[in-house]
Motif scaffolding. Sequence first.
Motif, PDB file in Angstrom:
ATOM      1  N   TYR A 100       7.991  -0.786  34.573  1.00 50.33           N
ATOM      2  CA  TYR A 100       7.192  -1.249  33.509  1.00 50.33           C
ATOM      3  C   TYR A 100       5.890  -0.312  33.995  1.00 50.33           C
ATOM      4  CZ  TYR A 100       9.706  -5.204  32.001  1.00 50.33           C
ATOM      5  OH  TYR A 100      10.835  -5.875  31.476  1.00 50.33           O
ATOM      6  N   LEU A 101       5.495  -0.085  35.291  1.00 50.51           N
ATOM      7  CA  LEU A 101       4.530   0.820  35.474  1.00 50.51           C
ATOM      8  C   LEU A 101       4.793   2.256  35.457  1.00 50.51           C
ATOM      9  CD1 LEU A 101       1.875   1.251  37.030  1.00 50.51           C
ATOM     10  CD2 LEU A 101       3.008   1.460  39.244  1.00 50.51           C
ATOM     11  N   GLY A 102       6.009   2.593  35.603  1.00 51.64           N
ATOM     12  CA  GLY A 102       6.212   3.855  35.069  1.00 51.64           C
ATOM     13  C   GLY A 102       6.178   4.218  33.701  1.00 51.64           C
ATOM     14  N   LEU A 103       6.370   3.218  32.719  1.00 51.66           N
ATOM     15  CA  LEU A 103       6.612   3.186  31.281  1.00 51.66           C
ATOM     16  C   LEU A 103       4.900   3.392  30.965  1.00 51.66           C
ATOM     17  CD1 LEU A 103       9.469   0.778  30.247  1.00 51.66           C
ATOM     18  CD2 LEU A 103       9.470   3.260  29.958  1.00 51.66           C
ATOM     19  N   ALA A 104       4.067   2.657  31.465  1.00 53.09           N
ATOM     20  CA  ALA A 104       2.562   2.539  31.217  1.00 53.09           C
ATOM     21  C   ALA A 104       2.057   3.700  31.330  1.00 53.09           C
ATOM     22  CB  ALA A 104       2.227   1.413  32.132  1.00 53.09           C
ATOM     23  N   LEU A 105       2.707   4.311  32.629  1.00 52.86           N
ATOM     24  CA  LEU A 105       1.958   5.789  33.100  1.00 52.86           C
ATOM     25  C   LEU A 105       2.266   7.025  32.031  1.00 52.86           C
ATOM     26  CD1 LEU A 105       2.392   5.553  36.920  1.00 52.86           C
ATOM     27  CD2 LEU A 105       0.405   5.456  35.626  1.00 52.86           C
ATOM     28  N   VAL A 106       3.726   6.776  31.818  1.00 54.75           N
ATOM     29  CA  VAL A 106       3.779   7.934  30.571  1.00 54.75           C
ATOM     30  C   VAL A 106       3.229   7.645  29.403  1.00 54.75           C
ATOM     31  CG1 VAL A 106       5.777   8.472  29.368  1.00 54.75           C
ATOM     32  CG2 VAL A 106       6.347   7.980  31.601  1.00 54.75           C
ATOM     33  N   LEU A 107       3.051   6.514  28.840  1.00 51.86           N
ATOM     34  CA  LEU A 107       2.357   6.281  27.397  1.00 51.86           C
ATOM     35  C   LEU A 107       1.052   6.641  27.719  1.00 51.86           C
ATOM     36  CD1 LEU A 107       3.835   2.677  26.584  1.00 51.86           C
ATOM     37  CD2 LEU A 107       4.490   5.115  25.378  1.00 51.86           C
ATOM     38  N   MET A 108       0.501   6.398  28.805  1.00 51.01           N
ATOM     39  CA  MET A 108      -1.158   6.599  28.843  1.00 51.01           C
ATOM     40  C   MET A 108      -1.219   8.095  28.968  1.00 51.01           C
ATOM     41  SD  MET A 108      -2.593   3.533  31.388  1.00 51.01           S
ATOM     42  CE  MET A 108      -2.544   1.896  30.851  1.00 51.01           C
ATOM     43  N   SER A 109      -0.313   8.849  29.883  1.00 53.61           N
ATOM     44  CA  SER A 109      -0.333  10.134  29.971  1.00 53.61           C
ATOM     45  C   SER A 109      -0.302  10.598  28.319  1.00 53.61           C
ATOM     46  CB  SER A 109       0.821  10.594  30.637  1.00 53.61           C
ATOM     47  OG  SER A 109       1.042  12.077  30.707  1.00 53.61           O
ATOM     48  N   ALA A 110       0.876  10.172  27.881  1.00 57.87           N
ATOM     49  CA  ALA A 110       0.877  10.965  26.354  1.00 57.87           C
ATOM     50  C   ALA A 110      -0.319  10.685  25.410  1.00 57.87           C
ATOM     51  CB  ALA A 110       2.372  10.373  25.687  1.00 57.87           C
ATOM     52  N   TYR A 111      -0.736   9.516  25.745  1.00 62.08           N
ATOM     53  CA  TYR A 111      -1.940   9.063  24.644  1.00 62.08           C
ATOM     54  C   TYR A 111      -3.173   9.948  25.068  1.00 62.08           C
ATOM     55  CZ  TYR A 111      -6.351   6.232  24.040  1.00 62.08           C
ATOM     56  OH  TYR A 111      -7.727   5.903  23.905  1.00 62.08           O
ATOM     57  N   THR A 227      -4.303  16.535  35.297  1.00 62.10           N
ATOM     58  CA  THR A 227      -4.210  15.251  35.829  1.00 62.10           C
ATOM     59  C   THR A 227      -3.480  14.303  35.198  1.00 62.10           C
ATOM     60  OG1 THR A 227      -6.499  15.493  36.892  1.00 62.10           O
ATOM     61  CG2 THR A 227      -5.577  13.274  36.609  1.00 62.10           C
ATOM     62  N   TYR A 228      -3.335  14.392  33.690  1.00 58.87           N
ATOM     63  CA  TYR A 228      -2.596  13.464  32.968  1.00 58.87           C
ATOM     64  C   TYR A 228      -1.263  14.035  32.768  1.00 58.87           C
ATOM     65  CZ  TYR A 228      -6.641  10.428  32.350  1.00 58.87           C
ATOM     66  OH  TYR A 228      -7.749   9.770  32.802  1.00 58.87           O
ATOM     67  N   VAL A 229      -0.900  15.081  33.031  1.00 59.58           N
ATOM     68  CA  VAL A 229       0.403  15.600  33.164  1.00 59.58           C
ATOM     69  C   VAL A 229       1.195  15.258  34.272  1.00 59.58           C
ATOM     70  CG1 VAL A 229       1.677  17.733  33.328  1.00 59.58           C
ATOM     71  CG2 VAL A 229       0.054  17.859  31.794  1.00 59.58           C
ATOM     72  N   MET A 230       0.308  15.094  35.331  1.00 59.36           N
ATOM     73  CA  MET A 230       0.830  14.660  36.712  1.00 59.36           C
ATOM     74  C   MET A 230       1.114  13.353  36.660  1.00 59.36           C
ATOM     75  SD  MET A 230      -1.207  14.422  40.389  1.00 59.36           S
ATOM     76  CE  MET A 230      -2.086  12.987  39.687  1.00 59.36           C
ATOM     77  N   ILE A 231       0.262  12.313  36.029  1.00 65.17           N
ATOM     78  CA  ILE A 231       0.517  11.028  35.822  1.00 65.17           C
ATOM     79  C   ILE A 231       1.710  10.885  34.929  1.00 65.17           C
ATOM     80  CG2 ILE A 231      -0.395   8.922  34.712  1.00 65.17           C
ATOM     81  CD1 ILE A 231      -3.251   9.849  35.720  1.00 65.17           C
ATOM     82  N   GLY A 232       1.949  11.533  34.126  1.00 67.06           N
ATOM     83  CA  GLY A 232       3.324  11.433  33.331  1.00 67.06           C
ATOM     84  C   GLY A 232       4.331  11.899  34.165  1.00 67.06           C
ATOM     85  N   VAL A 233       4.328  12.901  35.046  1.00 65.63           N
ATOM     86  CA  VAL A 233       5.450  13.130  35.679  1.00 65.63           C
ATOM     87  C   VAL A 233       5.530  11.949  36.973  1.00 65.63           C
ATOM     88  CG1 VAL A 233       6.318  14.737  37.688  1.00 65.63           C
ATOM     89  CG2 VAL A 233       5.135  15.635  35.563  1.00 65.63           C
TER      90      VAL A 233
END
Length: 243
Positions: A100-111, A227-233
Amino acid sequence: MTAAFFTLLVCFIGGALQSLIGFGCAIIMMALLPYLISPIPLVSGMTSVICFLCSLALTLKYRRPVHLRRILPVFAAYLVLLPISNRIALALPPGRMKLYLGLALVLMSAYYLMCSGKTLRLPRTLPVALAVGMLSGILSGLFTMGGPPVVLYAMSASDDKEDYLGMIQFYFTITNLSNSVVRIAAGVITPAVLPWIAVGMTGTAAGMLAAKPLQGRLNWDALRRWTYVMIGVVGVNNILSAL
């Protein structure tokens, strides 16, 4: 020693980002610190205390009258959902929590990547404020990352940049304090966590101080995007390792 050094480094980056754009410290910490410290609820508790101190310092820096009638409904809805989502976080198995943390990070990165450079405005209505607060409470209780929906709301509800910074930092101060109290009551934050909090706060304070003279020298928009690309990765890696 290695874990302490990298904790210091992660919090340094988070503090610099928070000082420059008004948010990002909690997201950076929740993206990277679970690789060094476990379980995830422990990292969430540590993050809430550090981010409270960070946002308190920025609130004092940008001290000015805050439009309480615009932000209090958000905070009220936040308080309702925070303890509920925190209980859910404590009950979830570590593997599920990592997913769930991974999903949240990907969504926030995309946002953030999709919204970068765009002006999105939310209506200044009570239902919108309550919905934003509820979403913020859920994300805060689970991962201490309740900032993204409130950032968008504050941008829409503010009259200028200084008004936005004052409002968002005031909100982060009271919500991070509430988050910390809830996690202390739940037994997540204990004296054993204090050394990690001290290390993290040292790094965050150093990052905030370092950001000030660099504001006019670096392309912070580009840095924020990367930074947010890295968070998505990191989020994708969490998802794959949890499956």
